[in-house]
Write a protein that holds these residues in place. Sequence first.
Motif, short mmCIF file in Angstrom:
data_model
loop_
_atom_site.label_atom_id
_atom_site.label_comp_id
_atom_site.label_asym_id
_atom_site.label_seq_id
_atom_site.Cartn_x
_atom_site.Cartn_y
_atom_site.Cartn_z
N VAL A 254 0.68 -1.35 -0.06
CA VAL A 254 0.12 -0.16 -0.12
C VAL A 254 0.98 1.15 -0.02
O VAL A 254 1.95 1.54 0.97
N SER A 255 0.65 1.93 -1.00
CA SER A 255 1.65 3.36 -0.96
C SER A 255 0.47 4.57 -0.80
O SER A 255 -0.52 4.55 -1.31
N PHE A 256 1.20 5.60 -0.19
CA PHE A 256 0.40 6.78 -0.01
C PHE A 256 1.24 7.83 0.36
O PHE A 256 2.30 7.90 0.62
N GLN A 257 0.71 9.04 0.45
CA GLN A 257 1.38 10.30 0.76
C GLN A 257 0.73 10.88 2.21
O GLN A 257 -0.65 10.64 2.41
N LEU A 258 1.37 11.23 3.19
CA LEU A 258 1.15 11.50 4.36
C LEU A 258 1.31 13.03 4.74
O LEU A 258 2.69 13.30 4.61
N THR A 259 0.63 13.85 5.06
CA THR A 259 0.69 15.27 5.22
C THR A 259 0.08 15.81 6.56
O THR A 259 -1.05 15.09 7.02
N VAL A 260 0.76 16.75 7.33
CA VAL A 260 0.08 17.38 8.41
C VAL A 260 -0.06 18.83 8.35
O VAL A 260 1.10 19.27 7.85
N GLN A 261 -1.32 19.25 8.61
CA GLN A 261 -1.40 20.91 8.72
C GLN A 261 -1.44 21.32 10.23
O GLN A 261 -2.38 20.65 10.69
N LEU A 262 -0.79 22.42 10.41
CA LEU A 262 -1.06 22.80 11.74
C LEU A 262 -1.52 24.27 11.60
O LEU A 262 -1.04 25.17 10.60
N THR A 263 -2.69 24.69 12.31
CA THR A 263 -3.13 25.93 12.15
C THR A 263 -2.95 26.57 13.52
O THR A 263 -3.40 26.32 14.47
N ASP A 264 -2.09 27.67 13.42
CA ASP A 264 -1.90 28.13 14.81
C ASP A 264 -2.71 29.63 14.85
O ASP A 264 -3.61 29.97 14.04
N CYS A 265 -2.15 30.30 15.87
CA CYS A 265 -2.91 31.59 16.24
C CYS A 265 -2.22 32.88 16.04
O CYS A 265 -2.71 33.84 16.27
N SER A 266 -1.23 32.82 15.16
CA SER A 266 -0.52 33.85 14.41
C SER A 266 -1.52 34.71 13.33
O SER A 266 -2.09 34.02 12.74
N SER A 267 -1.14 35.84 13.17
CA SER A 267 -1.86 36.43 12.14
C SER A 267 -1.49 36.22 10.64
O SER A 267 -0.20 35.61 10.66
#
Length: 787
Positions: A254-267
Amino acid sequence: GLFVTDYFTRTPRKLSPFRSFASIELFHFHIPEDTVIAVWNLITFKEQGGTFGDQCPDRSITVYFRSGAPPVINPLHTHFPRDTAVPGSFALTLTWTLPNRTTGVFNVTSPLPGDWFLAAHLPKDEGKISVKGLYEECQYLFQPQLIVQRLVNIAVLYPGYASEQSMAPHNRSCLYKVFVPSYTWRVQVEVLRCRGAGGCPLWLRVRAKAPPLHNSTALDCREQAPCRLALDLPFWQHWYYVLVERHPGVPGTVSFQLTVQLTDCSSASVARPPFLPPSASMNMPHSFGSAGGLALADSPPPAAPNSTRQPSGTPAALPAGEQCWPVRPTLRNELDTFSVHFYIFFGPNVSVPPDRPAVFVINLLPVLDSGGVLNLELRLNVSSLCGENVTVFGCLNHEVPLTSGDNVSVTCAMESLAGFLLSVNASASLSRLRIPYPQTGSWYLSLRSLCATEHGFEPCANVTAEVYLRAYLSPCIDDCGIYGQCKLLRTNNYLYAACECKAGWNGWGCTDNAEAFSYGFQLLSTLLLCLSNVMFVPPVAIAVRSHYLLEAAVYIFTMFFSTVSAAGGCARGWGGRGQLSPLLARSQFYHACDQPGIVVFCIMEYDVLQFCDFLGSLMSVWVTVIAMARLQPVVKQVLYLLGAMLLSMALQMDRHGLWNLLGPSLFALGIMAIAWTTRTIRRRHCYPPTWKRWAFYLCPGALIAAAAVLLYAFVETEENYFYIHSIWHLLIAGSVGFLLPPRAKAGARLGPLPRRKGCGYQLCVNEQEELGLVDPAVASINSICTS
């Protein structure tokens, strides 16, 4: 992955019956990061007299486990003080499988890293008061051992960058981790371009601080397209672990791409400086592995402008409806051990605007601050409400502030996050919260003002509420009140505080009065223990009448300090894990100082009173038996002085030892037996010579003393202590009156030794000169007398 096994152990410790948290044995462990399994091996064995206690009865042993701070336990089911939050813990009961040893195993899969605490104790005993050294006591020893297995070189994901991954046919799962910095309000994990048998046969699981479990937040990628898992309000400054699992029975790669997005409090205008590495901009520690991910020296491609934004300092206030608000720090002022005050800048009065919450952070130092009580107090200034029906809610959460939405602010709970709720309004303007043994780290307090309407709570219009905020650490809750004592305890290098209650009061703060003694009972017990020592007045009178002035002085000394400390035997006998020191005559002032209640009177330090009481008690036995031997005055005085010095030395070494009583008593009885036997042989008649002395004095006195010793050694319990010990005082003092010998007859006294005749001279001085009637300078010798 590669597994590493670590082993930790602690020395065995003697367990005690549970009376309060001060009687438990606490063990401290540290579990490293990336641990996939922790196994505690719990070993318990018996000892009796330095050997295996095969004859000791089986007693169940209770062990408590908690992560982050010591467990708050309540095995007696007593009431906690008001406004006290009780954190949960896991309990395990061990039963015996072998005659003298038992072993239990406790497994924790993917445990939280950091400090772990174990507390162990025996069940509450029956309250039997035993004399130390009378018999070999059964000891129950407990030794925990910890074995951890941790993964090394876990693949690290960098936020905003997709990484190509593949799962071989023989692999069931892949584990990754990503670091979440402060001021992050959302973590989103996404699986892209997944190719395998039957579509995307993967499970996506995410968990904070430790590898995911079966009940962690999960998503089936076959049912969701795209496979995207989002977590709101993640824990700050922690690793988040991502587990990608293959569905069972799915063959192939099984092949895949893994990504993580962080949403912070900065403007939105704040971007990451291009010259900083990712670890620096994300405040990421440099001690993580890089297998399967990007190395520190790698330069990942630039991210899209809106993919991941990193904070730069304290975030500015955002418009209403956003998820982040400014966090105001507190000033830490350490006064003493577990005595810390947290001051707010421009406080302690806090203004809570109607459109946004006010957020504060309280930082508790690792290990050092977890052994006390975190106290929080909110007091509303009713005059600031302007007549509106305003309620100020406070949410206290660990490691992340909870301020997203009205409903959340009111309940202080989410799917994976729970906190403590406080509220104040015009009718109840004061609210308190106490958290015993709080977890260390950052605690966030979010204050928000809402107005009550027919449909619930809604944001207020133009009312700014004013709240007085007080936060501090204390060793115990309200210093354990008047019926308890706050004790600072230590286990190896870890300090913690706990209450030890008295006078029948129980509970974590000595506030449970279900079994408490009434004031009348406390007064009666004190009077019984104190006034029973007045029985020494007749022996003192008999000794003075018989010209035993030194013995009378010892009895007065004993009676005085037995009055000053009469309450002491009770509290010390209860607080000393079921053992009382072997005394023969309790002094009164000692008992008046050590009563387990509020009927207490101390004229000097307790340790001094206790020493004088013990010394007076043993000296009373010593001088009475030596007086019965009727020795020469010089020999008797030497023995009195020698006994006082030796008894003082013995009491300084061990005041509770049985031989401190038996040793002097047996030695004095041996001297008396030798003296009486010598007189019997010399006179060829039994000594004492009269049958009346044996029938009316010696035998009754010996029987009374023996009855007193039997009551003291085998009958006393915690419930009948006041009565039995008072009877002990009466019997011992009465036996002294019977056993003290009568006044020696004038004809039987031993006069001075006859002067040996021989050559010599005697200087006779003028009698007027001896009386100081003449001047010594002109005085002359009248005569020289020769013999």
